[in-house]
Design an enzyme around this catalytic site. Structure first.
Site, mmCIF file in Angstrom:
data_model
loop_
_atom_site.group_PDB
_atom_site.id
_atom_site.type_symbol
_atom_site.label_atom_id
_atom_site.label_comp_id
_atom_site.label_asym_id
_atom_site.label_seq_id
_atom_site.Cartn_x
_atom_site.Cartn_y
_atom_site.Cartn_z
ATOM 1 N N SER A 37 0.557 8.520 1.407
ATOM 2 C CA SER A 37 0.811 7.210 0.812
ATOM 3 C C SER A 37 0.925 7.368 -0.692
ATOM 4 O O SER A 37 0.706 8.454 -1.244
ATOM 5 C CB SER A 37 -0.323 6.235 1.151
ATOM 6 O OG SER A 37 -1.523 6.644 0.518
ATOM 7 N N LYS A 38 1.258 6.277 -1.373
ATOM 8 C CA LYS A 38 1.455 6.339 -2.818
ATOM 9 C C LYS A 38 0.179 6.703 -3.565
ATOM 10 O O LYS A 38 0.231 7.206 -4.681
ATOM 11 C CB LYS A 38 1.990 4.987 -3.318
ATOM 12 C CG LYS A 38 3.408 4.706 -2.840
ATOM 13 C CD LYS A 38 3.887 3.354 -3.298
ATOM 14 C CE LYS A 38 5.287 3.054 -2.773
ATOM 15 N NZ LYS A 38 5.753 1.705 -3.160
ATOM 16 N N ARG A 39 -0.967 6.439 -2.945
ATOM 17 C CA ARG A 39 -2.208 6.781 -3.649
ATOM 18 C C ARG A 39 -2.432 8.292 -3.663
ATOM 19 O O ARG A 39 -3.217 8.804 -4.452
ATOM 20 C CB ARG A 39 -3.402 6.066 -3.017
ATOM 21 C CG ARG A 39 -3.675 6.435 -1.586
ATOM 22 C CD ARG A 39 -4.766 5.554 -0.981
ATOM 23 N NE ARG A 39 -4.980 5.847 0.421
ATOM 24 C CZ ARG A 39 -5.757 6.823 0.856
ATOM 25 N NH1 ARG A 39 -6.381 7.601 -0.003
ATOM 26 N NH2 ARG A 39 -5.929 7.019 2.146
#
Length: 445
Positions: A229-231
């Site tokens: 994910s973007k995190r």
């Protein structure tokens, strides 16, 4: 990447459409970052908001009248209906369903409203959405290019909102309309969109349109099986740029996530990938993202570069991320010292920094060098400044003074760089120049 490869192989067009109908999730500058990433990879599109094309506009927020027209057509043909349920009621409904162990699906309350009541409430300005009608019984079969036919029971499919109260369509309605009107032939989506597939199939059927060939790619996971994910930093293209990865290496690596070279090659060009790739060869199994493998692969690409080309890559990296402008001639001389040692462009500077910049302060104590510094600098003042001569004379000096050569080399490295690990010491000293080396050694008291 896969879309671009397939379109090039089949002489098609690769289109970028900005799907910005969820206004609450818009990120300032995100569209520009998409273009920058595509350009970095060399995957520039044929049609898009920035390039135009025959099927524009290419931003969904600029196509709202189209969606309204087709949504109302679905209502007219009794394939969709107006829903007036408030967010509060929907929230209570879902909570009750969850208490009963049921999947949270709309209970179709507004589906039974009469046409006259519905029109009256719409005309009075009452807040509403439009939902598509899912058949009451039966199954929906959807053809996936990788997995084959997938069968869904209609009781698993929600009466999806297709037009929101703010006048914007949801993803499901917008993509079906746009893919049809833009004459899209092949669609590539992540496997997380498979549950939405029957809704899209129904919309194509309701409109009487031919559905494009749809392929759901496997879900790329972290090594522990969790979803990227973007995190996670490495889910962003900018992360690879900042870490010093080469675009061609990343493309090579990504092409092997869910696909295998017929000759089981690990390293190959994007042009070769284009010539071999077909959607039908994708695996349905979720591949793991192995950052160690990508790093190894990037190092292989670095080693294959001609020095003049690698110099340009490193120079641009240093300018962009470290705000450094180095002397071209000096920079080029350092590259052969580290080309086989580094796996990313980021690793270059820590190894050669001492050649370009004086560390000023030495953190480590180097008593051995202090005792022989005067004699050593006298030696260096007298010799020809070539790395092989510096090395042999330093070795002779160590043996004459009954010092382990390796220990002396390490102390000299500390004195010049304030580091334990650098590019090869004596080659680095030659590039630095005799005057600079003597200046740094003479500080050791």
């Amino acid at each position: 990447m896969l879309d671009r490869a397939y379109s090039l192989k089949n002489k098609g067009k690769f289109c970028i459409r900005i799907e910005d109908t969820d206004q609450s999730r818009l990120v300032q500058g995100a569209e520009q970052k998409i273009y920058e990433a595509l350009d970095w990879f060399g995957l520039t599109e044929d049609e898009s908001p920035r390039k135009g094309g025959n099927f524009g506009p290419y931003r969904q927020s600029e196509r709202l009248p189209l969606y309204k027209k087709y949504a109302e057509e679905l209502v007219k043909n009794e394939h969709a209906y107006y829903c007036f349920c408030t967010p509060e009621r929907l929230d209570e409904m879902r909570k009750e369903q969850q208490k009963q162990g049921k999947s949270p699906l709309y209970d179709k309350r507004c589906r039974s409203l009469s046409v006259s009541e519905t029109l009256k409430r719409v005309e009075s300005g009452e807040r509403h959405v439009i939902r598509m009608k899912i058949p009451d019984t039966g199954t929906i079969t959807v053809p996936d290019n990788t997995r084959g036919d997938i069968v869904f029971s209609v009781d698993q499919v929600d009466d999806q909102v297709i037009m929101k109260s703010d006048g914007f369509p949801t993803y499901h309605l917008a993509v079906v309309i746009d893919d049809h009107l833009m004459e899209i032939t092949h669609i590539l989506r992540g496997s997380e969109w498979i549950p939405s597939f029957p809704k899209h199939k129904l919309l194509y059927d309701y409109f009487g349109w031919k559905m494009p060939i749809i392929t759901h790619t496997p879900l790329i996971t972290n090594m522990d099986g969790s979803k990227m994910s973007k995190r996670h930093g490495h889910a962003s293209v900018s992360w690879y740029q900042e870490e010093g990865f080469l675009p061609e290496a990343v493309l090579n690596f990504m092409s092997l996530l869910g696909w295998s070279h017929p000759e089981e090659k690990e390293i190959f060009s994007y042009d070769e990938f284009i010539s071999l790739f077909d959607f039908k060869d994708l695996s349905a199994l979720n591949p793991k993202f192995d950052l160690n493998k990508l790093t190894w692969m990037n190092g292989e690409y670095i080693r294959k570069y001609e020095i003049k080309n690698l110099k340009l890559k490193i120079k641009n990296y240093l300018r962009t991320y470290l705000n450094k402008e180095l002397n071209d001639e000096k920079l080029e001389k350092t590259i052969p010292l580290v080309q086989t040692r580094i796996k990313t462009l980021k690793e270059y500077w820590p190894l050669v920094e001492f050649i370009f910049e004086d560390p000023q302060k030495i953190d480590m104590d180097i008593p051995l060098l202090k005792t022989v510094r005067t004699d050593l600098t006298k030696l260096y003042e007298s010799i020809e400044w070539k790395h092989d001569i510096i090395y042999s004379k330093t070795e002779d000096f160590a043996n004459k003074h009954t010092i382990k050569p390796v220990k002396l080399y390490m102390d000299i490295r500390y004195a010049l760089s304030n580091k334990k690990v650098t590019a090869p010491l004596f080659e680095g000293m030659e590039i630095m120049g005799k005057e600079e080396v003597l200046k740094r050694l003479n500080r050791i008291k």
